[in-house]
Design a protein around this motif. Structure first.
Motif, mmCIF file in Angstrom:
data_model
loop_
_atom_site.group_PDB
_atom_site.id
_atom_site.type_symbol
_atom_site.label_atom_id
_atom_site.label_comp_id
_atom_site.label_asym_id
_atom_site.label_seq_id
_atom_site.Cartn_x
_atom_site.Cartn_y
_atom_site.Cartn_z
ATOM 1 N N GLU A 1 0.832 -1.209 0.000
ATOM 2 C CA GLU A 1 0.000 0.000 0.000
ATOM 3 C C GLU A 1 0.867 1.259 0.000
ATOM 4 O O GLU A 1 0.527 2.261 -0.636
ATOM 5 C CB GLU A 1 -0.928 -0.014 1.206
ATOM 6 C CG GLU A 1 -2.015 -1.071 1.101
ATOM 7 C CD GLU A 1 -2.997 -1.009 2.250
ATOM 8 O OE1 GLU A 1 -2.592 -0.551 3.337
ATOM 9 O OE2 GLU A 1 -4.148 -1.410 2.067
ATOM 10 N N SER B 1 -7.083 -0.592 2.042
ATOM 11 C CA SER B 1 -7.633 -1.699 1.266
ATOM 12 C C SER B 1 -8.478 -2.626 2.131
ATOM 13 O O SER B 1 -9.554 -3.084 1.721
ATOM 14 C CB SER B 1 -6.516 -2.502 0.603
ATOM 15 O OG SER B 1 -5.852 -1.738 -0.366
ATOM 16 N N VAL C 1 -14.033 -5.622 -5.865
ATOM 17 C CA VAL C 1 -12.566 -5.672 -5.920
ATOM 18 C C VAL C 1 -12.085 -5.565 -7.362
ATOM 19 O O VAL C 1 -11.025 -4.989 -7.637
ATOM 20 C CB VAL C 1 -12.040 -6.958 -5.253
ATOM 21 C CG1 VAL C 1 -10.515 -7.046 -5.373
ATOM 22 C CG2 VAL C 1 -12.436 -6.993 -3.779
ATOM 23 N N TRP D 1 -11.258 -2.061 -8.348
ATOM 24 C CA TRP D 1 -10.168 -1.353 -7.673
ATOM 25 C C TRP D 1 -8.886 -1.494 -8.484
ATOM 26 O O TRP D 1 -8.602 -2.542 -9.045
ATOM 27 C CB TRP D 1 -9.930 -1.911 -6.265
ATOM 28 C CG TRP D 1 -11.148 -1.884 -5.396
ATOM 29 C CD1 TRP D 1 -12.325 -1.231 -5.635
ATOM 30 C CD2 TRP D 1 -11.325 -2.579 -4.155
ATOM 31 N NE1 TRP D 1 -13.222 -1.463 -4.628
ATOM 32 C CE2 TRP D 1 -12.635 -2.281 -3.696
ATOM 33 C CE3 TRP D 1 -10.520 -3.397 -3.387
ATOM 34 C CZ2 TRP D 1 -13.144 -2.795 -2.509
ATOM 35 C CZ3 TRP D 1 -11.015 -3.911 -2.200
ATOM 36 C CH2 TRP D 1 -12.304 -3.602 -1.768
ATOM 37 N N GLN E 1 -5.747 -1.231 -7.294
ATOM 38 C CA GLN E 1 -4.533 -1.586 -6.568
ATOM 39 C C GLN E 1 -4.718 -2.759 -5.609
ATOM 40 O O GLN E 1 -4.083 -2.826 -4.571
ATOM 41 C CB GLN E 1 -4.034 -0.369 -5.784
ATOM 42 C CG GLN E 1 -5.074 0.182 -4.807
ATOM 43 C CD GLN E 1 -4.658 1.528 -4.270
ATOM 44 O OE1 GLN E 1 -4.285 2.402 -5.020
ATOM 45 N NE2 GLN E 1 -4.740 1.690 -2.953
ATOM 46 N N ALA E 2 -5.578 -3.697 -5.986
ATOM 47 C CA ALA E 2 -5.803 -4.817 -5.078
ATOM 48 C C ALA E 2 -5.877 -6.144 -5.832
ATOM 49 O O ALA E 2 -6.338 -6.206 -6.966
ATOM 50 C CB ALA E 2 -7.093 -4.610 -4.285
ATOM 51 N N ARG F 1 -11.737 -0.925 2.937
ATOM 52 C CA ARG F 1 -12.619 -0.944 1.765
ATOM 53 C C ARG F 1 -13.223 -2.330 1.573
ATOM 54 O O ARG F 1 -14.408 -2.470 1.245
ATOM 55 C CB ARG F 1 -11.822 -0.530 0.528
ATOM 56 C CG ARG F 1 -12.666 -0.107 -0.660
ATOM 57 C CD ARG F 1 -11.765 0.446 -1.747
ATOM 58 N NE ARG F 1 -12.527 0.855 -2.917
ATOM 59 C CZ ARG F 1 -11.974 1.318 -4.041
ATOM 60 N NH1 ARG F 1 -10.650 1.432 -4.118
ATOM 61 N NH2 ARG F 1 -12.732 1.668 -5.067
#
Length: 291
Positions: free
Chosen positions: A76, A272, A110, A113, A115-116, A275
């Motif tokens: 992150e 993350s 997800v 998103w 960045q996951a 979220r």
């Protein structure tokens, strides 16, 4: 402790082998062994069981949990500093029934998103906390309310199950209007699936020692096995409803088994993970919208 050694420990546990971990890390197996020996010397404890697959000892589980937290925070931080996509490993344990029904919207969330990445592990809700305790997951869907040390527990609602079977199977094992629960073949998801046994209590005076039980470790195949009459089963209402309406299965009685679910997650300041928690709670809140 040396973060490189901790990362090596985590990689070995995740891959289950010194040799595979060496390939993943791009170093020799000898270098992997040297790092672990140095870490064990520093900790004063044996950290790994040299079995197949390699597993962590209780002392090793503590360091694996710390290493996984460090990996999440590092990913992150890199994403925030560099302003580019970084793989943030969100390891989650979920039971098969939840994954096949109400949990699906989480996958869609997800996917949006940048960045996951999501790493799911299927485990019965009664046993998912073991993975959380070992540090193999950041969050878990479980039926245990009491939080694991270092985690928060959030109530999600209840999964509702009904006892059903193929119509001809019910006819075959019904005598004078009474279901022969002791002899009728049954279905079980896996060796740790205790729902069917729980449901039988109160139906029979004593649980029979020998029963015909088929094990079907797939949510989709489990529903199909019920439909074709391999055995009676407990199905989530969401799965049972369309088959009941089509007449392909029938209710064995009016009982509804409710299994409370909780979301347990590490008490970790992680955007993350926050979220993901919001997504899980929202999906659970909509659990009965299609019933």
């Amino acid at each position: 402790m040396n973060p490189i050694r901790l990362h090596t420990l985590l990689t070995i546990v995740d891959e289950g082998s010194f040799e595979i971990a060496a390939a993943v890390l791009g170093i020799s197996p000898s270098a992997v062994s040297q790092r672990i020996k140095a870490l064990e010397k520093e900790a004063g404890r044996v950290l790994l069981r040299r079995s197949t697959p390699v597993t962590a000892t209780p002392a090793g589980e503590v360091l694996v949990q710390a290493a996984r937290q460090m990996a999440l925070l590092e990913a992150e931080t890199l994403a925030a500093l560099r302003g580019r996509i970084a793989k943030v490993p969100l390891s989650v344990v979920v039971n098969a029934d939840s994954l096949a029904t109400w949990f699906k919207p989480v996958l869609a969330d997800v996917a949006s998103w940048d960045q996951a990445t999501l790493q799911l592990r299927i485990e019965d809700e009664s046993h998912s906390l073991n993975l959380l305790r070992r540090g193999d997951a950041l969050g878990a869907v479980t039926k245990e309310k009491t939080p694991v040390s270092g985690c928060d527990s959030i109530e999600l609602g209840s999964m509702r199950y009904v006892s059903v079977s193929n119509p001809w199977l019910l006819d075959r094992y019904t005598n004078n209007g009474v279901v022969d629960w002791e002899k009728m073949p049954a279905l079980r998801f896996g060796p740790r699936d205790q729902l069917q046994t729980t449901d039988l209590r109160g139906r029979v005076e004593q649980l029979p020692n020998t029963r015909r039980i088929s094990q079907i470790p797939s949510a989709e195949a489990f529903v199909e096995a019920t439909r074709v009459g391999l055995g009676w089963s407990l199905l989530p209402i969401q799965d049972a409803k369309p088959l009941l309406e089509a007449g392909e299965i029938v209710l064995l009685d009016d009982r509804v088994l409710e299994v409370p679910l909780y979301w347990q997650r590490w008490r970790l300041e992680s955007p993350s993970l926050e979220r993901l928690t919001e997504s899980v709670q929202q999906a659970a809140a909509n659990m009965y919208s299609n019933i």
